[in-house]
Design a protein around this motif. Structure first.
Motif, PDB file in Angstrom:
ATOM      1  N   LEU A 188      35.473  12.152  30.209  1.00 46.17           N
ATOM      2  CA  LEU A 188      34.416  11.337  30.791  1.00 46.17           C
ATOM      3  C   LEU A 188      33.440  12.239  31.535  1.00 46.17           C
ATOM      4  N   MET A 189      32.211  12.293  31.075  1.00 44.90           N
ATOM      5  CA  MET A 189      31.205  13.147  31.712  1.00 44.90           C
ATOM      6  C   MET A 189      29.820  12.608  31.399  1.00 44.90           C
ATOM      7  N   PRO A 190      28.866  12.826  32.294  1.00 44.37           N
ATOM      8  CA  PRO A 190      27.497  12.374  32.040  1.00 44.37           C
ATOM      9  C   PRO A 190      26.793  13.315  31.060  1.00 44.37           C
ATOM     10  N   GLU A 191      25.673  12.876  30.553  1.00 42.30           N
ATOM     11  CA  GLU A 191      24.874  13.735  29.680  1.00 42.30           C
ATOM     12  C   GLU A 191      24.368  14.936  30.487  1.00 42.30           C
ATOM     13  N   PRO A 192      24.260  16.110  29.862  1.00 39.26           N
ATOM     14  CA  PRO A 192      23.730  17.273  30.594  1.00 39.26           C
ATOM     15  C   PRO A 192      22.294  17.040  31.051  1.00 39.26           C
ATOM     16  N   ASN A 193      22.030  17.360  32.295  1.00 43.65           N
ATOM     17  CA  ASN A 193      20.648  17.318  32.785  1.00 43.65           C
ATOM     18  C   ASN A 193      19.863  18.532  32.298  1.00 43.65           C
ATOM     19  N   ILE A 194      20.544  19.672  32.244  1.00 44.52           N
ATOM     20  CA  ILE A 194      19.938  20.928  31.805  1.00 44.52           C
ATOM     21  C   ILE A 194      20.816  21.555  30.733  1.00 44.52           C
ATOM     22  N   ALA A 195      20.185  22.038  29.666  1.00 45.47           N
ATOM     23  CA  ALA A 195      20.867  22.877  28.679  1.00 45.47           C
ATOM     24  C   ALA A 195      20.159  24.225  28.684  1.00 45.47           C
ATOM     25  N   ILE A 196      20.866  25.261  29.072  1.00 40.34           N
ATOM     26  CA  ILE A 196      20.280  26.595  29.186  1.00 40.34           C
ATOM     27  C   ILE A 196      20.531  27.360  27.891  1.00 40.34           C
ATOM     28  N   TYR A 197      19.476  27.944  27.353  1.00 39.37           N
ATOM     29  CA  TYR A 197      19.615  28.777  26.161  1.00 39.37           C
ATOM     30  C   TYR A 197      18.954  30.125  26.416  1.00 39.37           C
ATOM     31  N   CYS A 198      19.286  31.121  25.610  1.00 34.05           N
ATOM     32  CA  CYS A 198      18.675  32.435  25.779  1.00 34.05           C
ATOM     33  C   CYS A 198      17.764  32.728  24.594  1.00 34.05           C
ATOM     34  N   GLY A 199      16.774  33.569  24.820  1.00 33.92           N
ATOM     35  CA  GLY A 199      15.802  33.863  23.781  1.00 33.92           C
ATOM     36  C   GLY A 199      14.567  33.001  23.920  1.00 33.92           C
ATOM     37  N   GLU A 200      13.646  33.161  22.973  1.00 33.86           N
ATOM     38  CA  GLU A 200      12.372  32.462  23.052  1.00 33.86           C
ATOM     39  C   GLU A 200      12.365  31.142  22.282  1.00 33.86           C
ATOM     40  N   SER A 201      13.205  31.015  21.258  1.00 34.38           N
ATOM     41  CA  SER A 201      13.218  29.796  20.454  1.00 34.38           C
ATOM     42  C   SER A 201      14.337  28.872  20.912  1.00 34.38           C
ATOM     43  N   THR A 215      18.220  15.459  27.925  1.00 31.21           N
ATOM     44  CA  THR A 215      18.486  16.809  28.427  1.00 31.21           C
ATOM     45  C   THR A 215      17.226  17.671  28.402  1.00 31.21           C
ATOM     46  N   GLU A 216      17.013  18.417  29.482  1.00 28.08           N
ATOM     47  CA  GLU A 216      15.924  19.390  29.550  1.00 28.08           C
ATOM     48  C   GLU A 216      16.453  20.739  29.063  1.00 28.08           C
ATOM     49  N   PHE A 217      15.871  21.272  27.992  1.00 29.19           N
ATOM     50  CA  PHE A 217      16.272  22.579  27.476  1.00 29.19           C
ATOM     51  C   PHE A 217      15.388  23.655  28.128  1.00 29.19           C
ATOM     52  N   LEU A 218      16.027  24.564  28.854  1.00 25.10           N
ATOM     53  CA  LEU A 218      15.307  25.595  29.598  1.00 25.10           C
ATOM     54  C   LEU A 218      15.824  26.973  29.197  1.00 25.10           C
ATOM     55  N   SER A 219      14.904  27.921  29.068  1.00 23.12           N
ATOM     56  CA  SER A 219      15.268  29.262  28.606  1.00 23.12           C
ATOM     57  C   SER A 219      15.672  30.175  29.759  1.00 23.12           C
ATOM     58  N   LEU A 220      16.743  30.906  29.532  1.00 24.92           N
ATOM     59  CA  LEU A 220      17.192  31.891  30.513  1.00 24.92           C
ATOM     60  C   LEU A 220      16.296  33.119  30.496  1.00 24.92           C
ATOM     61  N   GLY A 221      15.533  33.295  29.405  1.00 22.95           N
ATOM     62  CA  GLY A 221      14.632  34.433  29.290  1.00 22.95           C
ATOM     63  C   GLY A 221      14.826  35.156  27.971  1.00 22.95           C
ATOM     64  N   SER A 222      13.795  35.859  27.535  1.00 24.40           N
ATOM     65  CA  SER A 222      13.857  36.555  26.254  1.00 24.40           C
ATOM     66  C   SER A 222      14.690  37.826  26.312  1.00 24.40           C
ATOM     67  N   ASP A 223      14.951  38.342  27.528  1.00 27.40           N
ATOM     68  CA  ASP A 223      15.722  39.574  27.641  1.00 27.40           C
ATOM     69  C   ASP A 223      17.228  39.320  27.736  1.00 27.40           C
ATOM     70  N   HIS A 224      17.632  38.044  27.719  1.00 23.75           N
ATOM     71  CA  HIS A 224      19.044  37.650  27.716  1.00 23.75           C
ATOM     72  C   HIS A 224      19.804  38.077  28.978  1.00 23.75           C
ATOM     73  N   SER A 225      19.112  38.472  30.020  1.00 21.62           N
ATOM     74  CA  SER A 225      19.800  38.910  31.232  1.00 21.62           C
ATOM     75  C   SER A 225      20.197  37.712  32.079  1.00 21.62           C
ATOM     76  N   VAL A 226      21.345  37.807  32.747  1.00 19.29           N
ATOM     77  CA  VAL A 226      21.838  36.736  33.611  1.00 19.29           C
ATOM     78  C   VAL A 226      21.608  37.154  35.057  1.00 19.29           C
ATOM     79  N   LYS A 227      20.604  36.549  35.697  1.00 19.43           N
ATOM     80  CA  LYS A 227      20.257  36.907  37.067  1.00 19.43           C
ATOM     81  C   LYS A 227      20.218  35.655  37.925  1.00 19.43           C
ATOM     82  N   LEU A 228      20.657  35.806  39.164  1.00 22.12           N
ATOM     83  CA  LEU A 228      20.681  34.676  40.086  1.00 22.12           C
ATOM     84  C   LEU A 228      19.286  34.109  40.298  1.00 22.12           C
ATOM     85  N   GLU A 229      18.289  34.993  40.433  1.00 25.21           N
ATOM     86  CA  GLU A 229      16.924  34.539  40.674  1.00 25.21           C
ATOM     87  C   GLU A 229      16.440  33.653  39.534  1.00 25.21           C
TER      88      GLU A 229
END
Length: 247
Positions: A188-201, A215-229
């Motif tokens: 039992l879980m709600p629909e994701p509010n955010i789906a994070i993907y990496c890359g530009e597409s 769901t809002e699909f948001l990019s982590l960035g084209s460099d694939h780096s995982v940063k807190l900021e």
């Protein structure tokens, strides 16, 4: 002839030295980012991450197994816990993360020191999680492509097979009955509010199709780096989103 060969040898040597320095510099920068993220994760509090009107209840991450380590994935989970997220879903199309869940669990255990909150693993019901003096809790799910469209097809086939065997009227099979059967297969879980993907597409890549209507699909960035900021920036972007629900 000798002069040309010598120049070529010197050029190749200089190129190799430059490539070695560039590689070392990239590795040093990556480790520096990991160390900085780890230190900040130790002290991350919801009030410092979410000075906004709304925060996500459920965050999903489309895993890039070739780009991110288990430590990267653990950071995303712990940051979400600190930010007050209640559900976190890892989606790995190939199912490698499912097979190596022990490695992810070990990475989280290593990094969660001094990060208050309770972590509940859906695939590990016997583990009660980790509290450290707080009521915050996050439930972790790991899905693959087998849990998406293939599961829908399999469930529909099973329902039709049961109907043929028991001679149940086809009219009794409805969207509601199918939805109930589908709900029994998933936590039992709600629909994701955010789906994070990496890359530009942006590509859902087979992610649970009935769970991403809003769901809002948001990019982590084209460099694939995982940063807190960058993660905090994604939360702030979501907080500014205005969902009109078709209006």
């Amino acid at each position: 002839m000798l002069g040309a060969a010598l120049r070529r040898a010197l050029w190749l040597l200089l190129h190799a030295i430059y490539a070695a320095f560039a590689t070392v510099d990239r590795l040093a920068e990556r480790w520096r980012c990991h160390l900085q993220a780890y230190r900040r994760a130790q002290h991350l509090q919801p009030e410092s991450v979410l000075p906004m009107l709304k925060g996500p209840v459920h965050v999903a991450y489309l895993v890039c197994e070739r780009q991110h380590s288990y430590q990267d994935l653990a950071h995303l989970l712990l940051w979400s816990l600190a930010a007050g997220v209640q559900y976190f879903t890892f989606y790995d199309r190939n199912g490698l993360l499912k097979k190596n869940e022990d490695k992810l669990y070990a990475a989280v255990e290593t990094l969660k020191v001094n990060v208050p909150g309770q972590i509940k693993w859906t695939n590990r019901p016997n583990i009660n999680g980790y509290k450290n003096g707080t009521s915050r809790k996050i439930t972790v799910n790991i899905f693959s492509s087998d849990d998406g469209k293939l599961r829908v097809v399999s469930l529909a086939r099973d329902m039709c097979s049961v109907d043929r065997v028991t001679n149940i009227d086809a009219d009794s099979v409805s969207v509601e009955s199918f939805d109930r059967r589908l709900s029994d297969l998933y936590p039992l879980m709600p629909e994701p509010n955010i789906a994070i993907y990496c890359g530009e597409s942006c590509c859902p890549d087979g992610f649970l199709p009935w769970h991403i209507r809003l769901t809002e699909f948001l990019s982590l960035g084209s460099d694939h780096s995982v940063k807190l900021e960058k993660f905090v920036q994604l939360l702030e972007t979501y907080a500014r989103c205005e969902q009109r629900f078709g209006k």
